[in-house]
Write a protein that holds these residues in place. Sequence first.
Motif, short mmCIF file in Angstrom:
data_model
loop_
_atom_site.label_atom_id
_atom_site.label_comp_id
_atom_site.label_asym_id
_atom_site.label_seq_id
_atom_site.Cartn_x
_atom_site.Cartn_y
_atom_site.Cartn_z
N GLY A 24 0.81 -1.22 0.00
CA GLY A 24 0.00 0.00 0.00
C GLY A 24 0.84 1.27 0.00
O GLY A 24 2.00 1.28 0.43
N ARG A 25 0.22 2.37 -0.50
CA ARG A 25 0.89 3.67 -0.52
C ARG A 25 -0.04 4.72 0.09
O ARG A 25 -1.22 4.78 -0.25
CB ARG A 25 1.16 4.10 -1.96
CG ARG A 25 2.50 3.69 -2.47
CD ARG A 25 2.99 4.60 -3.61
NE ARG A 25 4.11 3.96 -4.28
CZ ARG A 25 4.01 3.33 -5.43
NH1 ARG A 25 2.86 3.28 -6.07
NH2 ARG A 25 5.06 2.76 -5.97
N ALA A 38 -2.40 -2.28 -2.33
CA ALA A 38 -2.08 -2.93 -3.61
C ALA A 38 -1.55 -1.96 -4.67
O ALA A 38 -2.09 -1.86 -5.77
CB ALA A 38 -3.32 -3.67 -4.13
N GLN A 39 -0.50 -1.21 -4.35
CA GLN A 39 0.09 -0.25 -5.30
C GLN A 39 1.52 -0.62 -5.70
O GLN A 39 1.94 -0.32 -6.81
CB GLN A 39 0.11 1.16 -4.67
CG GLN A 39 -1.25 1.68 -4.24
CD GLN A 39 -2.18 1.82 -5.43
OE1 GLN A 39 -1.85 2.51 -6.38
NE2 GLN A 39 -3.31 1.14 -5.39
N ASP A 66 -6.73 -5.21 -3.05
CA ASP A 66 -7.03 -5.08 -1.63
C ASP A 66 -7.73 -6.40 -1.29
O ASP A 66 -8.69 -6.80 -1.97
CB ASP A 66 -7.99 -3.88 -1.47
CG ASP A 66 -8.29 -3.56 -0.02
OD1 ASP A 66 -8.49 -4.51 0.76
OD2 ASP A 66 -8.35 -2.37 0.33
N SER A 67 -7.28 -7.10 -0.26
CA SER A 67 -7.77 -8.48 -0.09
C SER A 67 -9.24 -8.57 0.30
O SER A 67 -9.82 -9.65 0.24
CB SER A 67 -6.89 -9.24 0.90
OG SER A 67 -7.22 -8.97 2.23
N LYS A 68 -9.86 -7.44 0.65
CA LYS A 68 -11.32 -7.49 0.86
C LYS A 68 -12.01 -7.86 -0.45
O LYS A 68 -13.15 -8.32 -0.46
CB LYS A 68 -11.85 -6.17 1.42
CG LYS A 68 -11.79 -5.02 0.42
CD LYS A 68 -12.30 -3.72 0.98
CE LYS A 68 -12.10 -2.55 0.03
NZ LYS A 68 -12.65 -2.72 -1.31
N ASP A 69 -11.33 -7.62 -1.57
CA ASP A 69 -11.89 -7.91 -2.89
C ASP A 69 -11.33 -9.21 -3.48
O ASP A 69 -11.39 -9.42 -4.69
CB ASP A 69 -11.59 -6.76 -3.86
CG ASP A 69 -12.18 -5.44 -3.38
OD1 ASP A 69 -13.28 -5.47 -2.80
OD2 ASP A 69 -11.54 -4.38 -3.57
N ALA A 129 3.53 0.32 2.76
CA ALA A 129 4.96 0.35 2.42
C ALA A 129 5.57 1.74 2.62
O ALA A 129 6.78 1.87 2.82
CB ALA A 129 5.15 -0.10 0.97
N THR A 130 4.72 2.78 2.57
CA THR A 130 5.21 4.17 2.70
C THR A 130 5.30 4.64 4.15
O THR A 130 5.67 5.79 4.40
CB THR A 130 4.24 5.11 1.95
OG1 THR A 130 2.90 4.78 2.35
CG2 THR A 130 4.38 4.98 0.45
#
Length: 321
Positions: A24-25, A38-39, A66-69, A129-130
């Motif tokens: 993620g960002r 998911a970036q 995004d794991s909810k999806d 990740a950021t």
Amino acid sequence: MVNSSSPELLRRVVVLGTGGTIAGRAASSDDNIGYTAAQVGVADLLGGIEAPEGVTLEAEQVAQVDSKDMSFDIWQQLARRCAQWLAQADVAGVVITHGTDTIEETAFFLHSVLAPSKPVVLTCAMRPATALSPDGPQNVRDAISVAATQGARGVTVVCAGVVHGGVDILKVHTYRLDAFASGDAGPVGYVEEGEVRLVRAWPQGEALPATKLLGTAGVQWPRVEIVMSHAGASGAVIDALLLSVGTEPLRGLVLATTGNGTLHHALEAAALKAQDAGVSVIRATRCVSGRILPKAGDALRDAGALTPVKARIALMLELLG
Ligand code: SIN
């Protein structure tokens, strides 16, 4: 990424990316919740991570969600990629980077269809990740250590230095870095400075004969819904599901029960009606620990220690036959 050992001694660990917070960002490094999952590509997640001695790393992006999806298609693709990589003699194991929200479902699914004799290690992060201090890199490094450990096997999830069994893992916290538990089973072990300290046996299992999941054709997943029993429950949701027009017919129903498999009497009556109409009905406790202890004369079967979301996967696989 590639270390200096002689090539004939090298073993590979393959890292499959699927997205999640770990990739993620956020706009600011002090934002741990307002990010987009998911970036970042999986190859970039491995940047700066040194492989254990004698191990080379290989990265492959299987999905970026995004794991909810999370979807059945991605699960099928993931199972197929794991099976193909694990079949190669020099591949010691597979690591999967994944979102925390449904990691327990993916782990249970892979355990059920693969039951691998080599390690398949899922990992994740609670911070993007950021972040100023992201937890992803250490989790990935720990997961690689598990995948490269001699004798390791089965599906596990590694987070915050803890190795959980793929069947037992449960997300129990919305925010803390150590967001998972293994219920009554307890963890499989711990990762400490790149070494695995086992406290119980590696997960073992038997792969379901659902081999079509590893084939190339798309699979028609049976519709299985989860309905929760609670104070003031009624049979209305089940009645509506049975009547649903224009959608795929209901094949299975998981009842998220109170305590030791108990149901509101109105919900139970509707569930029995559904069962009589040919729907496969199973009870799974909504308690976070323990298992349903069956009683003589139970009219609806139970899922033992499986949570409702895992019981749903088990029932779908059973219906797929
Ligand atoms: C996700 O599950 O993909 C987002 C949340 C997370 O990974 O913690």
